[in-house]
Scaffold this active site. Structure first.
Site, short mmCIF file in Angstrom:
data_model
loop_
_atom_site.label_atom_id
_atom_site.label_comp_id
_atom_site.label_asym_id
_atom_site.label_seq_id
_atom_site.Cartn_x
_atom_site.Cartn_y
_atom_site.Cartn_z
N HIS A 204 4.55 -15.30 -32.68
CA HIS A 204 3.63 -14.88 -33.76
C HIS A 204 4.29 -14.94 -35.14
O HIS A 204 3.60 -14.86 -36.15
CB HIS A 204 3.10 -13.47 -33.48
CG HIS A 204 2.13 -13.42 -32.35
ND1 HIS A 204 0.77 -13.32 -32.54
CD2 HIS A 204 2.31 -13.52 -31.01
CE1 HIS A 204 0.16 -13.32 -31.37
NE2 HIS A 204 1.07 -13.45 -30.41
N ASP B 131 5.59 -15.43 -43.66
CA ASP B 131 4.68 -14.78 -42.71
C ASP B 131 4.23 -15.80 -41.67
O ASP B 131 3.91 -16.94 -42.02
CB ASP B 131 3.44 -14.26 -43.47
CG ASP B 131 2.91 -12.96 -42.91
OD1 ASP B 131 3.08 -12.72 -41.70
OD2 ASP B 131 2.29 -12.19 -43.67
P1 ADQ Z 1 1.67 -8.55 -38.84
O1 ADQ Z 1 2.98 -8.78 -39.53
O2 ADQ Z 1 1.39 -7.17 -38.41
O3 ADQ Z 1 1.48 -9.53 -37.59
P2 ADQ Z 1 -0.91 -9.46 -40.19
O4 ADQ Z 1 -1.26 -10.70 -39.50
O5 ADQ Z 1 -1.09 -9.58 -41.67
O6 ADQ Z 1 0.59 -9.03 -39.98
O7 ADQ Z 1 -1.78 -8.18 -39.75
C1 ADQ Z 1 -2.15 -7.87 -38.47
C2 ADQ Z 1 -3.29 -6.83 -38.48
O8 ADQ Z 1 -2.85 -5.58 -39.03
C3 ADQ Z 1 -4.51 -7.28 -39.29
O9 ADQ Z 1 -5.64 -7.24 -38.45
C4 ADQ Z 1 -4.59 -6.26 -40.41
O10 ADQ Z 1 -5.94 -5.93 -40.77
C5 ADQ Z 1 -3.86 -5.06 -39.89
N1 ADQ Z 1 -3.25 -4.32 -41.03
C6 ADQ Z 1 -2.43 -4.81 -41.95
N2 ADQ Z 1 -2.14 -3.87 -42.88
C7 ADQ Z 1 -2.81 -2.76 -42.54
C8 ADQ Z 1 -2.96 -1.44 -43.11
N3 ADQ Z 1 -2.36 -1.12 -44.26
N4 ADQ Z 1 -3.75 -0.55 -42.46
C9 ADQ Z 1 -4.36 -0.89 -41.31
N5 ADQ Z 1 -4.28 -2.10 -40.75
C10 ADQ Z 1 -3.53 -3.03 -41.34
C11 ADQ Z 1 2.23 -10.58 -36.90
C12 ADQ Z 1 2.82 -11.67 -37.81
C13 ADQ Z 1 1.70 -12.32 -38.63
C14 ADQ Z 1 0.63 -12.88 -37.71
C15 ADQ Z 1 0.17 -11.82 -36.71
C16 ADQ Z 1 -0.77 -12.41 -35.64
O11 ADQ Z 1 3.82 -11.12 -38.66
O12 ADQ Z 1 2.23 -13.37 -39.45
O13 ADQ Z 1 -0.49 -13.30 -38.48
O14 ADQ Z 1 1.28 -11.25 -36.03
O15 ADQ Z 1 -0.19 -13.51 -35.02
#
Ligand code: ADQ
Length: 437
Positions: free
Chosen positions: A131, A339
Protein backbone atom coordinates in the site's frame (compact mmCIF):
# COMPACT_ATOMS: atom_id res chain seq x y z
CA UNK A 1 -11.03 0.13 4.61
CA UNK A 2 -10.40 -0.88 0.96
CA UNK A 3 -9.34 -4.39 1.91
CA UNK A 4 -12.43 -4.96 4.01
CA UNK A 5 -14.65 -3.68 1.23
CA UNK A 6 -12.98 -6.09 -1.22
CA UNK A 7 -13.51 -8.99 1.18
CA UNK A 8 -17.16 -8.07 1.69
CA UNK A 9 -17.52 -8.50 -2.02
CA UNK A 10 -15.90 -11.92 -2.31
CA UNK A 11 -16.60 -13.28 1.19
CA UNK A 12 -13.82 -15.16 2.95
CA UNK A 13 -11.52 -15.25 5.94
CA UNK A 14 -9.92 -12.10 7.40
CA UNK A 15 -6.85 -12.96 9.45
CA UNK A 16 -4.82 -10.39 11.33
CA UNK A 17 -3.91 -8.57 14.51
CA UNK A 18 -6.82 -7.84 16.86
CA UNK A 19 -5.30 -4.49 17.84
CA UNK A 20 -4.94 -5.84 21.40
CA UNK A 21 -1.97 -6.84 23.54
CA UNK A 22 -1.67 -10.05 25.58
CA UNK A 23 0.71 -11.16 28.37
CA UNK A 24 1.79 -14.25 26.41
CA UNK A 25 1.36 -15.04 22.71
CA UNK A 26 -2.11 -16.62 22.30
CA UNK A 27 -2.11 -20.26 21.19
CA UNK A 28 -4.91 -19.74 18.65
CA UNK A 29 -6.71 -16.83 17.01
CA UNK A 30 -10.22 -15.84 18.15
CA UNK A 31 -12.69 -16.76 15.45
CA UNK A 32 -16.10 -15.21 14.79
CA UNK A 33 -18.33 -14.58 11.83
CA UNK A 34 -20.10 -11.42 10.56
CA UNK A 35 -22.04 -11.65 7.28
CA UNK A 36 -19.90 -13.27 4.61
CA UNK A 37 -16.67 -12.71 6.49
CA UNK A 38 -15.07 -14.97 9.10
CA UNK A 39 -12.62 -13.12 11.31
CA UNK A 40 -9.63 -14.83 12.92
CA UNK A 41 -7.86 -12.33 15.15
CA UNK A 42 -4.75 -12.75 17.22
CA UNK A 43 -3.10 -10.56 19.87
CA UNK A 44 0.51 -9.40 20.04
CA UNK A 45 2.58 -9.32 23.19
CA UNK A 46 3.90 -5.95 24.31
CA UNK A 47 7.44 -6.95 23.29
CA UNK A 48 6.19 -7.97 19.81
CA UNK A 49 4.21 -4.79 19.47
CA UNK A 50 7.21 -2.64 20.32
CA UNK A 51 9.77 -4.41 18.11
CA UNK A 52 7.60 -5.65 15.23
CA UNK A 53 5.05 -2.86 14.88
CA UNK A 54 6.50 0.18 16.65
CA UNK A 55 10.04 -0.79 15.64
CA UNK A 56 10.55 -2.58 12.34
CA UNK A 57 7.30 -1.60 10.61
CA UNK A 58 7.04 2.01 11.79
CA UNK A 59 10.68 3.01 12.25
CA UNK A 60 12.39 1.07 9.48
CA UNK A 61 10.06 0.18 6.62
CA UNK A 62 7.71 3.16 6.84
CA UNK A 63 10.37 5.91 6.76
CA UNK A 64 12.61 4.03 4.31
CA UNK A 65 9.85 3.30 1.79
CA UNK A 66 8.85 6.98 1.99
CA UNK A 67 12.41 8.05 1.18
CA UNK A 68 13.27 9.13 4.73
CA UNK A 69 16.53 7.23 5.25
CA UNK A 70 17.40 9.89 7.83
CA UNK A 71 14.53 8.65 10.03
CA UNK A 72 15.14 4.90 9.60
CA UNK A 73 16.72 3.09 12.55
CA UNK A 74 18.38 -0.15 11.50
CA UNK A 75 17.97 -2.19 14.66
CA UNK A 76 18.83 -5.88 14.13
CA UNK A 77 16.72 -7.05 17.05
CA UNK A 78 13.61 -5.48 15.48
CA UNK A 79 14.20 -7.42 12.28
CA UNK A 80 14.54 -10.66 14.23
CA UNK A 81 11.19 -10.05 15.97
CA UNK A 82 9.61 -9.02 12.64
CA UNK A 83 10.48 -12.44 11.20
CA UNK A 84 9.44 -14.19 14.39
CA UNK A 85 6.00 -12.53 14.45
CA UNK A 86 5.45 -13.34 10.78
CA UNK A 87 6.35 -16.94 11.58
CA UNK A 88 3.97 -17.10 14.55
CA UNK A 89 1.10 -15.56 12.59
CA UNK A 90 1.68 -17.99 9.72
CA UNK A 91 1.61 -20.90 12.19
CA UNK A 92 -1.76 -19.67 13.47
CA UNK A 93 -3.28 -19.29 10.03
CA UNK A 94 -1.92 -22.63 8.74
CA UNK A 95 -4.67 -24.91 10.19
CA UNK A 96 -7.38 -22.66 8.75
CA UNK A 97 -6.13 -22.95 5.16
CA UNK A 98 -6.89 -25.38 2.33
CA UNK A 99 -4.59 -25.84 -0.67
CA UNK A 100 -7.18 -24.41 -3.06
CA UNK A 101 -7.56 -21.21 -1.02
CA UNK A 102 -6.24 -17.93 -2.34
CA UNK A 103 -4.25 -15.88 0.18
CA UNK A 104 -4.01 -12.11 -0.28
CA UNK A 105 -1.49 -10.49 2.06
CA UNK A 106 -1.54 -6.74 2.65
CA UNK A 107 1.24 -4.33 3.31
CA UNK A 108 4.72 -3.97 4.64
CA UNK A 109 4.13 -5.51 8.05
CA UNK A 110 3.76 -8.93 6.47
CA UNK A 111 6.28 -9.17 3.64
CA UNK A 112 7.74 -12.53 4.87
CA UNK A 113 4.29 -14.07 5.39
CA UNK A 114 4.23 -16.18 2.20
CA UNK A 115 7.74 -17.47 2.82
CA UNK A 116 6.65 -18.57 6.31
CA UNK A 117 3.47 -20.22 5.01
CA UNK A 118 5.39 -22.07 2.29
CA UNK A 119 7.88 -23.31 4.89
CA UNK A 120 4.86 -24.77 6.71
CA UNK A 121 3.86 -26.63 3.56
CA UNK A 122 1.02 -24.39 2.34
CA UNK A 123 0.52 -24.73 -1.42
CA UNK A 124 -2.22 -22.12 -1.87
CA UNK A 125 -1.80 -19.27 -4.34
CA UNK A 126 -0.50 -16.19 -2.57
CA UNK A 127 -0.55 -12.55 -3.56
CA UNK A 128 0.90 -9.48 -1.86
CA UNK A 129 -0.16 -5.85 -2.23
CA UNK A 130 2.09 -3.02 -1.06
CA UNK A 131 0.00 0.00 0.00
CA UNK A 132 3.00 2.30 0.37
CA UNK A 133 5.57 3.30 -2.27
CA UNK A 134 8.46 1.03 -3.22
CA UNK A 135 11.57 3.23 -3.07
CA UNK A 136 14.33 3.69 -5.61
CA UNK A 137 16.90 0.92 -5.42
CA UNK A 138 19.65 3.23 -4.10
CA UNK A 139 17.42 4.09 -1.15
CA UNK A 140 16.16 0.55 -0.55
CA UNK A 141 19.66 -0.98 -0.41
CA UNK A 142 20.59 1.15 2.61
CA UNK A 143 18.54 -1.32 4.66
CA UNK A 144 20.81 -4.15 5.89
CA UNK A 145 18.13 -6.77 5.19
CA UNK A 146 17.16 -5.63 1.69
CA UNK A 147 18.02 -8.99 0.10
CA UNK A 148 16.15 -11.08 2.65
CA UNK A 149 13.03 -8.97 2.25
CA UNK A 150 13.22 -8.96 -1.54
CA UNK A 151 13.69 -12.74 -1.52
CA UNK A 152 10.61 -12.98 0.71
CA UNK A 153 8.63 -10.95 -1.85
CA UNK A 154 9.70 -13.43 -4.52
CA UNK A 155 7.83 -16.17 -2.63
CA UNK A 156 4.47 -14.72 -3.72
CA UNK A 157 2.74 -15.62 -6.98
CA UNK A 158 1.64 -12.04 -7.59
CA UNK A 159 3.16 -8.86 -6.13
CA UNK A 160 1.12 -5.69 -6.61
CA UNK A 161 2.25 -2.07 -6.36
CA UNK A 162 0.25 1.15 -6.35
CA UNK A 163 1.86 2.75 -9.42
CA UNK A 164 3.99 2.02 -12.46
CA UNK A 165 6.77 4.01 -10.79
CA UNK A 166 6.78 1.70 -7.74
CA UNK A 167 6.74 -1.33 -10.01
CA UNK A 168 9.67 0.08 -11.99
CA UNK A 169 11.72 0.69 -8.84
CA UNK A 170 11.10 -2.90 -7.76
CA UNK A 171 11.98 -4.47 -11.11
CA UNK A 172 15.03 -2.22 -11.34
CA UNK A 173 16.19 -3.64 -8.00
CA UNK A 174 15.42 -7.20 -9.11
CA UNK A 175 17.49 -6.81 -12.28
CA UNK A 176 20.45 -4.87 -10.90
CA UNK A 177 20.77 -6.22 -7.36
CA UNK A 178 19.29 -9.73 -7.53
CA UNK A 179 20.44 -10.49 -11.08
CA UNK A 180 16.86 -11.45 -11.94
CA UNK A 181 14.96 -11.11 -15.20
CA UNK A 182 11.73 -9.26 -15.94
CA UNK A 183 9.67 -10.05 -19.03
CA UNK A 184 7.52 -7.51 -20.90
CA UNK A 185 4.42 -9.23 -19.46
CA UNK A 186 5.59 -8.47 -15.90
CA UNK A 187 6.78 -12.02 -15.18
CA UNK A 188 9.77 -11.88 -12.88
CA UNK A 189 12.39 -14.60 -12.49
CA UNK A 190 14.49 -14.17 -9.39
CA UNK A 191 15.61 -16.09 -6.31
CA UNK A 192 14.75 -19.37 -8.02
CA UNK A 193 11.10 -18.44 -8.51
CA UNK A 194 8.86 -17.03 -11.19
CA UNK A 195 6.01 -14.69 -10.34
CA UNK A 196 3.99 -11.78 -11.66
CA UNK A 197 4.67 -8.16 -10.62
CA UNK A 198 2.07 -5.57 -11.55
CA UNK A 199 0.84 -2.09 -10.76
CA UNK A 200 -2.76 -1.86 -9.62
CA UNK A 201 -3.76 1.53 -8.14
CA UNK A 202 -6.19 1.20 -5.24
CA UNK A 203 -9.36 3.28 -5.45
CA UNK A 204 -12.45 4.07 -3.40
CA UNK A 205 -16.04 2.88 -3.35
CA UNK A 206 -17.31 5.92 -5.24
CA UNK A 207 -21.05 5.44 -4.70
CA UNK A 208 -20.58 4.90 -0.97
CA UNK A 209 -18.56 8.08 -0.63
CA UNK A 210 -21.12 10.06 -2.62
CA UNK A 211 -23.90 8.76 -0.41
CA UNK A 212 -21.90 9.52 2.73
CA UNK A 213 -21.31 13.10 1.60
CA UNK A 214 -25.05 13.82 1.51
CA UNK A 215 -25.99 11.74 4.55
CA UNK A 216 -27.75 13.40 7.49
CA UNK A 217 -24.62 13.14 9.62
CA UNK A 218 -22.41 14.74 6.93
CA UNK A 219 -24.87 17.57 6.42
CA UNK A 220 -25.16 18.24 10.15
CA UNK A 221 -21.37 18.51 10.52
CA UNK A 222 -21.03 20.60 7.37
CA UNK A 223 -23.82 22.91 8.46
CA UNK A 224 -22.23 23.49 11.86
CA UNK A 225 -18.95 24.48 10.23
CA UNK A 226 -20.67 26.55 7.50
CA UNK A 227 -22.39 28.73 10.09
CA UNK A 228 -19.00 29.59 11.60
CA UNK A 229 -17.50 30.50 8.21
CA UNK A 230 -19.87 33.42 7.69
CA UNK A 231 -19.50 33.25 3.90
CA UNK A 232 -15.74 32.62 3.80
CA UNK A 233 -14.25 29.90 1.62
CA UNK A 234 -13.14 26.74 3.38
CA UNK A 235 -9.79 25.19 2.47
CA UNK A 236 -9.42 21.67 3.82
CA UNK A 237 -6.57 19.33 4.75
CA UNK A 238 -7.30 15.83 6.09
CA UNK A 239 -4.54 13.41 7.02
CA UNK A 240 -3.13 11.18 9.66
CA UNK A 241 -0.59 13.33 11.48
CA UNK A 242 2.37 11.80 9.66
CA UNK A 243 5.65 13.30 8.43
CA UNK A 244 4.99 11.87 4.96
CA UNK A 245 1.88 14.01 4.50
CA UNK A 246 3.69 17.35 4.16
CA UNK A 247 1.59 19.19 6.75
CA UNK A 248 4.18 21.81 7.89
CA UNK A 249 5.04 22.60 4.23
CA UNK A 250 1.32 22.99 3.52
CA UNK A 251 0.85 25.40 6.44
CA UNK A 252 3.81 27.44 5.18
CA UNK A 253 2.16 27.61 1.75
CA UNK A 254 -1.02 28.90 3.37
CA UNK A 255 0.99 31.50 5.25
CA UNK A 256 2.63 32.58 1.99
CA UNK A 257 -0.80 32.92 0.39
CA UNK A 258 -1.89 35.26 3.16
CA UNK A 259 1.32 37.23 2.90
CA UNK A 260 1.53 37.58 -0.89
CA UNK A 261 -2.16 37.64 -1.80
CA UNK A 262 -3.64 39.86 0.92
CA UNK A 263 -7.03 39.82 -0.85
CA UNK A 264 -7.59 36.38 0.62
CA UNK A 265 -7.18 37.60 4.19
CA UNK A 266 -10.49 37.43 6.05
CA UNK A 267 -12.01 35.62 3.03
CA UNK A 268 -10.69 32.14 3.65
CA UNK A 269 -10.45 29.69 6.53
CA UNK A 270 -8.09 26.75 6.40
CA UNK A 271 -9.18 23.71 8.43
CA UNK A 272 -6.48 21.09 8.87
CA UNK A 273 -7.78 17.88 10.43
CA UNK A 274 -4.89 15.71 11.55
CA UNK A 275 -5.80 12.39 13.13
CA UNK A 276 -3.35 11.36 15.87
CA UNK A 277 -1.10 8.55 14.68
CA UNK A 278 1.77 6.42 16.08
CA UNK A 279 2.01 8.66 19.12
CA UNK A 280 4.73 6.60 20.78
CA UNK A 281 7.18 7.17 17.91
CA UNK A 282 9.40 10.21 18.69
CA UNK A 283 9.24 11.68 15.15
CA UNK A 284 5.45 11.91 15.45
CA UNK A 285 5.63 13.69 18.79
CA UNK A 286 8.10 16.16 17.26
CA UNK A 287 5.85 16.68 14.20
CA UNK A 288 2.87 17.46 16.39
CA UNK A 289 4.87 20.13 18.21
CA UNK A 290 6.04 21.62 14.93
CA UNK A 291 2.51 21.80 13.50
CA UNK A 292 1.15 23.33 16.70
CA UNK A 293 3.90 25.96 16.74
CA UNK A 294 3.31 26.82 13.09
CA UNK A 295 -0.46 27.13 13.47
CA UNK A 296 -0.04 29.31 16.54
CA UNK A 297 2.38 31.47 14.58
CA UNK A 298 0.09 31.87 11.55
CA UNK A 299 -2.94 32.69 13.68
CA UNK A 300 -0.88 35.08 15.79
CA UNK A 301 0.51 36.99 12.81
CA UNK A 302 -2.53 37.04 10.50
CA UNK A 303 -5.53 36.48 12.78
CA UNK A 304 -7.87 39.25 13.77
CA UNK A 305 -10.38 39.63 16.57
CA UNK A 306 -13.15 38.24 14.36
CA UNK A 307 -11.14 35.94 12.05
CA UNK A 308 -8.95 32.95 12.81
CA UNK A 309 -7.23 31.95 9.54
CA UNK A 310 -6.26 28.42 10.53
CA UNK A 311 -8.06 25.73 12.49
CA UNK A 312 -5.77 22.87 13.33
CA UNK A 313 -7.72 19.96 14.77
CA UNK A 314 -5.75 17.06 16.16
CA UNK A 315 -8.43 14.37 16.17
CA UNK A 316 -10.12 11.85 13.92
CA UNK A 317 -13.67 12.31 12.63
CA UNK A 318 -16.13 9.73 11.31
CA UNK A 319 -15.90 9.23 7.57
CA UNK A 320 -19.37 10.73 7.14
CA UNK A 321 -18.36 13.91 8.96
CA UNK A 322 -15.19 14.12 6.85
CA UNK A 323 -17.18 13.71 3.64
CA UNK A 324 -19.46 16.52 4.79
CA UNK A 325 -16.41 18.77 5.30
CA UNK A 326 -15.06 17.73 1.89
CA UNK A 327 -18.29 18.72 0.17
CA UNK A 328 -18.28 22.08 1.90
CA UNK A 329 -14.65 22.92 1.09
CA UNK A 330 -13.87 25.07 -1.96
CA UNK A 331 -10.43 23.56 -2.12
CA UNK A 332 -8.58 20.58 -0.65
CA UNK A 333 -4.83 20.65 -0.15
CA UNK A 334 -3.55 17.09 -0.51
CA UNK A 335 0.18 17.65 -0.57
CA UNK A 336 2.09 14.61 0.74
CA UNK A 337 5.85 14.52 0.29
CA UNK A 338 5.44 10.86 -0.65
CA UNK A 339 2.32 8.69 -0.55
CA UNK A 340 1.39 5.25 -1.89
CA UNK A 341 -1.93 6.44 -3.32
CA UNK A 342 -3.77 8.87 -0.97
CA UNK A 343 -7.43 8.06 -0.67
CA UNK A 344 -8.36 11.45 0.79
CA UNK A 345 -7.72 13.02 -2.64
CA UNK A 346 -10.13 10.57 -4.28
CA UNK A 347 -12.71 10.94 -1.51
CA UNK A 348 -12.60 14.72 -1.84
CA UNK A 349 -13.41 14.54 -5.54
CA UNK A 350 -16.21 11.99 -5.06
CA UNK A 351 -17.79 14.02 -2.25
CA UNK A 352 -18.24 17.20 -4.33
CA UNK A 353 -21.54 18.76 -5.34
CA UNK A 354 -21.49 18.45 -9.18
CA UNK A 355 -23.32 21.79 -9.43
CA UNK A 356 -20.75 23.67 -7.37
CA UNK A 357 -17.61 21.58 -7.00
CA UNK A 358 -14.37 22.47 -5.27
CA UNK A 359 -10.84 22.13 -6.60
CA UNK A 360 -8.17 19.63 -5.63
CA UNK A 361 -4.57 20.79 -5.22
CA UNK A 362 -2.59 17.57 -5.39
CA UNK A 363 1.05 16.69 -4.80
CA UNK A 364 2.83 15.05 -7.71
CA UNK A 365 4.23 12.60 -5.12
CA UNK A 366 0.85 11.11 -4.22
CA UNK A 367 0.38 7.83 -6.12
CA UNK A 368 -2.97 8.98 -7.50
CA UNK A 369 -1.33 12.01 -9.18
CA UNK A 370 0.00 9.54 -11.76
CA UNK A 371 -3.40 9.25 -13.36
CA UNK A 372 -5.63 12.03 -11.96
CA UNK A 373 -6.83 14.70 -14.36
CA UNK A 374 -8.76 17.87 -13.59
CA UNK A 375 -6.61 18.81 -10.61
CA UNK A 376 -3.93 21.41 -9.87
CA UNK A 377 -0.73 19.42 -9.54
CA UNK A 378 2.06 20.77 -7.35
CA UNK A 379 5.48 19.98 -6.00
CA UNK A 380 4.85 20.13 -2.22
CA UNK A 381 8.49 21.10 -1.53
CA UNK A 382 7.92 24.26 -3.57
CA UNK A 383 5.94 26.30 -1.07
CA UNK A 384 5.51 29.17 -3.52
CA UNK A 385 4.03 26.91 -6.17
CA UNK A 386 1.55 25.50 -3.67
CA UNK A 387 0.54 29.01 -2.56
CA UNK A 388 -0.01 30.00 -6.19
CA UNK A 389 -2.07 26.87 -6.89
CA UNK A 390 -4.18 27.64 -3.84
CA UNK A 391 -4.70 31.18 -5.09
CA UNK A 392 -5.74 29.79 -8.47
CA UNK A 393 -8.10 27.24 -6.88
CA UNK A 394 -9.80 30.01 -4.92
CA UNK A 395 -10.26 32.25 -7.95
CA UNK A 396 -11.47 29.79 -10.61
CA UNK A 397 -14.96 30.51 -11.86
CA UNK A 398 -17.83 28.04 -11.64
CA UNK A 399 -17.57 26.87 -15.27
CA UNK A 400 -13.85 26.11 -14.84
CA UNK A 401 -14.41 24.32 -11.56
CA UNK A 402 -17.13 22.16 -13.13
CA UNK A 403 -15.01 21.29 -16.11
CA UNK A 404 -12.08 20.28 -13.91
CA UNK A 405 -14.24 18.32 -11.52
CA UNK A 406 -15.84 16.32 -14.34
CA UNK A 407 -12.39 15.24 -15.53
CA UNK A 408 -11.26 14.43 -12.01
CA UNK A 409 -14.42 12.45 -11.27
CA UNK A 410 -14.05 10.46 -14.45
CA UNK A 411 -10.61 9.23 -13.36
CA UNK A 412 -11.77 8.50 -9.79
CA UNK A 413 -14.62 6.41 -11.19
CA UNK A 414 -12.40 4.61 -13.65
CA UNK A 415 -9.81 3.61 -11.04
CA UNK A 416 -12.29 2.60 -8.36
CA UNK A 417 -11.97 -0.05 -5.65
CA UNK A 418 -13.74 -2.71 -7.70
CA UNK A 419 -11.27 -2.37 -10.56
CA UNK A 420 -8.40 -2.71 -8.06
CA UNK A 421 -9.86 -5.88 -6.50
CA UNK A 422 -10.78 -7.47 -9.84
CA UNK A 423 -7.42 -6.76 -11.45
CA UNK A 424 -5.49 -8.24 -8.56
CA UNK A 425 -7.65 -11.30 -8.00
CA UNK A 426 -7.80 -12.10 -11.72
CA UNK A 427 -4.01 -11.92 -11.88
CA UNK A 428 -3.79 -14.19 -8.87
CA UNK A 429 -6.32 -16.64 -10.30
CA UNK A 430 -4.33 -16.76 -13.54
CA UNK A 431 -0.99 -17.30 -11.82
CA UNK A 432 0.62 -20.74 -11.80
CA UNK A 433 0.07 -22.83 -8.66
CA UNK A 434 3.02 -22.28 -6.33
CA UNK A 435 5.12 -21.63 -9.53
CA UNK A 436 8.72 -22.65 -9.06
CA UNK A 437 11.03 -20.98 -11.56
P1 ADQ B 1 -2.88 6.15 4.86
O1 ADQ B 1 -1.47 6.64 4.97
O2 ADQ B 1 -3.60 5.96 6.14
O3 ADQ B 1 -2.97 4.79 4.01
P2 ADQ B 1 -4.87 7.63 3.09
O4 ADQ B 1 -4.95 6.81 1.87
O5 ADQ B 1 -4.78 9.08 2.76
O6 ADQ B 1 -3.60 7.32 3.97
O7 ADQ B 1 -6.12 7.48 4.08
C1 ADQ B 1 -6.75 6.31 4.40
C2 ADQ B 1 -8.12 6.60 5.05
O8 ADQ B 1 -7.98 7.28 6.30
C3 ADQ B 1 -9.03 7.47 4.17
O9 ADQ B 1 -10.24 6.78 3.96
C4 ADQ B 1 -9.22 8.73 4.99
O10 ADQ B 1 -10.54 9.29 4.86
C5 ADQ B 1 -8.94 8.32 6.40
N1 ADQ B 1 -8.41 9.48 7.16
C6 ADQ B 1 -7.35 10.22 6.84
N2 ADQ B 1 -7.20 11.24 7.72
C7 ADQ B 1 -8.20 11.14 8.61
C8 ADQ B 1 -8.63 11.91 9.75
N3 ADQ B 1 -7.98 13.03 10.11
N4 ADQ B 1 -9.73 11.50 10.43
C9 ADQ B 1 -10.39 10.38 10.05
N5 ADQ B 1 -10.05 9.65 8.98
C10 ADQ B 1 -8.99 10.00 8.26
C11 ADQ B 1 -2.07 3.88 3.32
C12 ADQ B 1 -1.07 4.55 2.36
C13 ADQ B 1 -1.82 5.38 1.32
C14 ADQ B 1 -2.82 4.51 0.57
C15 ADQ B 1 -3.70 3.74 1.54
C16 ADQ B 1 -4.58 2.71 0.82
O11 ADQ B 1 -0.15 5.35 3.09
O12 ADQ B 1 -0.90 5.97 0.40
O13 ADQ B 1 -3.64 5.33 -0.24
O14 ADQ B 1 -2.91 3.03 2.50
O15 ADQ B 1 -3.82 1.87 0.01
Amino acid sequence: MGVLSALRHTGGLWFGWSGELAEVPPAEPRIFRTGRITYALTDLTRGEFEAFYGGFANRVLWPLFHYRIDLATYEHEWFRVYLEVNHRLATQLRPLLDDDDVVWVHDYHLIPFAAELRRLGVRARMGFFLHIPFPASEVYVTMPWHRQLAAALCEYDVVGFQTDADLRQFTDYVIHELGGQVGPDGRVRACGREFLALSDPIGIEVDDVRAMAVSGEAMRYAHRVATTLTGRHLVLGVDRLDYTKGIPERLRAFELLLREYPDHRRRVTFMQISAPSRETVPEYVELRREVELLSGHINGVYGEADWVPLRHINRAYSRRALMGFCRLARCALVTPLRDGMNLVALEYVAAQDPEDPGVLVLSRFAGCARYMRGILQVNPYDVRQVAEALHRALTLNLAERRRMWEQAMETVQHYDIHRWRRTFLEALAGSALGGDG
